[in-house]
Design a protein around this motif. Sequence first.
Motif, mmCIF file in Angstrom:
data_model
loop_
_atom_site.group_PDB
_atom_site.id
_atom_site.type_symbol
_atom_site.label_atom_id
_atom_site.label_comp_id
_atom_site.label_asym_id
_atom_site.label_seq_id
_atom_site.Cartn_x
_atom_site.Cartn_y
_atom_site.Cartn_z
ATOM 1 N N TRP A 299 0.831 -1.197 0.000
ATOM 2 C CA TRP A 299 0.000 0.000 0.000
ATOM 3 C C TRP A 299 0.873 1.257 0.000
ATOM 4 O O TRP A 299 0.519 2.275 -0.619
ATOM 5 C CB TRP A 299 -0.967 0.016 1.182
ATOM 6 N N PHE A 300 2.019 1.192 0.667
ATOM 7 C CA PHE A 300 2.938 2.325 0.687
ATOM 8 C C PHE A 300 3.562 2.519 -0.692
ATOM 9 O O PHE A 300 3.666 3.655 -1.186
ATOM 10 C CB PHE A 300 4.033 2.095 1.735
ATOM 11 N N ASP A 301 3.976 1.412 -1.316
ATOM 12 C CA ASP A 301 4.540 1.501 -2.666
ATOM 13 C C ASP A 301 3.513 2.064 -3.645
ATOM 14 O O ASP A 301 3.861 2.812 -4.564
ATOM 15 C CB ASP A 301 4.992 0.117 -3.143
ATOM 16 N N SER A 302 2.238 1.715 -3.440
ATOM 17 C CA SER A 302 1.170 2.229 -4.302
ATOM 18 C C SER A 302 1.091 3.749 -4.223
ATOM 19 O O SER A 302 0.936 4.435 -5.248
ATOM 20 C CB SER A 302 -0.177 1.623 -3.899
ATOM 21 N N ILE A 303 1.197 4.280 -3.015
ATOM 22 C CA ILE A 303 1.139 5.735 -2.826
ATOM 23 C C ILE A 303 2.320 6.401 -3.516
ATOM 24 O O ILE A 303 2.175 7.435 -4.184
ATOM 25 C CB ILE A 303 1.107 6.088 -1.324
ATOM 26 N N VAL A 304 3.503 5.813 -3.373
ATOM 27 C CA VAL A 304 4.706 6.372 -4.003
ATOM 28 C C VAL A 304 4.541 6.419 -5.514
ATOM 29 O O VAL A 304 4.812 7.449 -6.164
ATOM 30 C CB VAL A 304 5.955 5.551 -3.620
ATOM 31 N N LEU B 97 3.375 9.056 -10.720
ATOM 32 C CA LEU B 97 2.557 9.075 -11.929
ATOM 33 C C LEU B 97 1.905 10.439 -12.124
ATOM 34 O O LEU B 97 1.935 10.996 -13.234
ATOM 35 C CB LEU B 97 1.492 7.982 -11.851
ATOM 36 N N CYS B 98 1.329 10.980 -11.066
ATOM 37 C CA CYS B 98 0.685 12.300 -11.155
ATOM 38 C C CYS B 98 1.699 13.382 -11.514
ATOM 39 O O CYS B 98 1.391 14.300 -12.293
ATOM 40 C CB CYS B 98 -0.003 12.637 -9.837
ATOM 41 N N ALA B 99 2.918 13.253 -10.980
ATOM 42 C CA ALA B 99 3.957 14.241 -11.256
ATOM 43 C C ALA B 99 4.370 14.210 -12.729
ATOM 44 O O ALA B 99 4.519 15.264 -13.372
ATOM 45 C CB ALA B 99 5.170 13.987 -10.363
ATOM 46 N N VAL B 100 4.537 13.009 -13.280
ATOM 47 C CA VAL B 100 4.944 12.898 -14.688
ATOM 48 C C VAL B 100 3.820 13.338 -15.616
ATOM 49 O O VAL B 100 4.063 14.006 -16.625
ATOM 50 C CB VAL B 100 5.388 11.454 -15.008
ATOM 51 N N LEU B 101 2.573 12.992 -15.277
ATOM 52 C CA LEU B 101 1.440 13.458 -16.087
ATOM 53 C C LEU B 101 1.353 14.984 -16.075
ATOM 54 O O LEU B 101 1.076 15.607 -17.112
ATOM 55 C CB LEU B 101 0.140 12.845 -15.565
ATOM 56 N N ALA B 102 1.566 15.594 -14.910
ATOM 57 C CA ALA B 102 1.527 17.055 -14.812
ATOM 58 C C ALA B 102 2.660 17.675 -15.628
ATOM 59 O O ALA B 102 2.465 18.707 -16.303
ATOM 60 C CB ALA B 102 1.629 17.475 -13.345
ATOM 61 N N TRP B 103 3.837 17.068 -15.577
ATOM 62 C CA TRP B 103 4.992 17.544 -16.344
ATOM 63 C C TRP B 103 4.698 17.461 -17.843
ATOM 64 O O TRP B 103 4.952 18.401 -18.600
ATOM 65 C CB TRP B 103 6.205 16.707 -15.971
ATOM 66 N N TRP B 104 4.147 16.312 -18.255
ATOM 67 C CA TRP B 104 3.783 16.109 -19.660
ATOM 68 C C TRP B 104 2.757 17.157 -20.095
ATOM 69 O O TRP B 104 2.884 17.785 -21.145
ATOM 70 C CB TRP B 104 3.246 14.693 -19.810
ATOM 71 N N ARG B 105 1.728 17.359 -19.289
ATOM 72 C CA ARG B 105 0.664 18.330 -19.614
ATOM 73 C C ARG B 105 1.224 19.750 -19.702
ATOM 74 O O ARG B 105 0.867 20.522 -20.607
ATOM 75 C CB ARG B 105 -0.430 18.257 -18.551
ATOM 76 N N ARG B 106 2.095 20.083 -18.775
ATOM 77 C CA ARG B 106 2.679 21.432 -18.765
ATOM 78 C C ARG B 106 3.589 21.634 -19.978
ATOM 79 O O ARG B 106 3.616 22.714 -20.578
ATOM 80 C CB ARG B 106 3.472 21.636 -17.476
ATOM 81 N N ALA C 257 8.593 12.783 -30.927
ATOM 82 C CA ALA C 257 9.470 11.955 -30.103
ATOM 83 C C ALA C 257 9.371 12.338 -28.631
ATOM 84 O O ALA C 257 9.417 11.478 -27.748
ATOM 85 C CB ALA C 257 10.910 12.093 -30.593
ATOM 86 N N ARG C 258 9.246 13.653 -28.342
ATOM 87 C CA ARG C 258 9.168 14.085 -26.954
ATOM 88 C C ARG C 258 7.897 13.573 -26.295
ATOM 89 O O ARG C 258 7.925 13.084 -25.156
ATOM 90 C CB ARG C 258 9.231 15.606 -26.868
ATOM 91 N N ARG C 259 6.779 13.644 -26.987
ATOM 92 C CA ARG C 259 5.526 13.146 -26.431
ATOM 93 C C ARG C 259 5.574 11.628 -26.240
ATOM 94 O O ARG C 259 5.002 11.107 -25.282
ATOM 95 C CB ARG C 259 4.361 13.535 -27.334
ATOM 96 N N GLU C 260 6.242 10.945 -27.139
ATOM 97 C CA GLU C 260 6.333 9.496 -26.994
ATOM 98 C C GLU C 260 7.165 9.114 -25.776
ATOM 99 O O GLU C 260 6.849 8.149 -25.079
ATOM 100 C CB GLU C 260 6.929 8.856 -28.247
ATOM 101 N N ARG C 261 8.212 9.855 -25.499
ATOM 102 C CA ARG C 261 9.007 9.574 -24.296
ATOM 103 C C ARG C 261 8.176 9.780 -23.042
ATOM 104 O O ARG C 261 8.252 8.984 -22.092
ATOM 105 C CB ARG C 261 10.262 10.453 -24.279
ATOM 106 N N PHE C 262 7.379 10.842 -23.006
ATOM 107 C CA PHE C 262 6.458 11.046 -21.883
ATOM 108 C C PHE C 262 5.490 9.867 -21.782
ATOM 109 O O PHE C 262 5.220 9.352 -20.687
ATOM 110 C CB PHE C 262 5.670 12.345 -22.062
ATOM 111 N N TYR C 263 4.951 9.458 -22.925
ATOM 112 C CA TYR C 263 3.976 8.377 -22.962
ATOM 113 C C TYR C 263 4.524 7.101 -22.330
ATOM 114 O O TYR C 263 3.877 6.502 -21.454
ATOM 115 C CB TYR C 263 3.576 8.119 -24.418
ATOM 116 N N TRP C 264 5.710 6.682 -22.729
ATOM 117 C CA TRP C 264 6.257 5.432 -22.202
ATOM 118 C C TRP C 264 6.676 5.561 -20.737
ATOM 119 O O TRP C 264 6.612 4.590 -19.981
ATOM 120 C CB TRP C 264 7.424 4.954 -23.067
ATOM 121 N N GLY C 265 7.072 6.752 -20.323
ATOM 122 C CA GLY C 265 7.341 6.957 -18.909
ATOM 123 C C GLY C 265 6.088 6.781 -18.073
ATOM 124 O O GLY C 265 6.107 6.142 -17.010
ATOM 125 N N VAL C 266 4.971 7.323 -18.575
ATOM 126 C CA VAL C 266 3.693 7.169 -17.876
ATOM 127 C C VAL C 266 3.241 5.716 -17.895
ATOM 128 O O VAL C 266 2.769 5.184 -16.880
ATOM 129 C CB VAL C 266 2.623 8.090 -18.518
#
Length: 262
Positions: free
Chosen positions: A97-102, A107-116, A129-138
């Motif tokens: 459950w702790f790992d889930s929170i981490v 995930l929320c941080a990378v999605l926010a970075w991608w959106r920004r 290519a930049r969007r694809e790198r974000f995609y696979w990170g997410v």
Amino acid sequence: MRTRAFPAPKVPAVFVMFWVVKLLTTGIGETASDYLGSVSIPLAAVIGIGTFCTALTIQLKAGTYHPVRYWITVLGVALFGTMIADGPHVALGTPYWFDSIVYLVLLCAVLAWWRRSEGTISVHSITTARRERFYWGVVLLTFGLGTAVGDATAIDFGLGFSWSIALFAVLIVVPLGLWKLGLNVTVAFWASYVLTRPLGASIADWLGKGTHDGGVGWGIGPVTVGGLLLFAILVAYLTVTHSDVDHASAPVEREAVLDSGH
């Protein structure tokens, strides 16, 4: 900022077959990781990391979408994603459950970075290519999060595999219902994408684990092999029919010059 652009999205169209194959990869990743770990943890690490890095490198270098290349990359992420979710629990003793929170925070941080950075996190926008790198990170973080959440419900909260399957089978239709009520389609997609992981993994664990562990007892090896065969058949079908080509985005120039804020 200059980035390589593609003539069409490098991801498949989202329809029923997409979710079927995605669920299948989650189950294969779970049982394959468990099987390899039971044989040799160093071997599992070599195969998991090697498959992930090789498949992702080939995918990122390509200029167009191809079902075989894309879904093998997802399979590599599924295998590696299981390992990065199990790793902290095994090595550090942290509860799932702790790992889930981490992973949720990451995930929320990378999605926010991608959106920004790009102004959108839609899968229909994966044309550079930049969007694809974000995609696979997410995608990688969704597998880590989904694995940890599934293990948390089954182990930390004591639901077992069968009740976890029932729980996630209900939860995965919630984003669809909320979308019908007005939820943003991209938010609904990523919520469902995360939930496919614990659902598929719980089903695979239920089929593969022994009866003393709450499973059916088919064995993780046979379940993995069976999943791979079905995976190969479905991906071959998509390759032949081209039914998963995403036509939602207009073509773009191959070498576009993008503003850093878009």
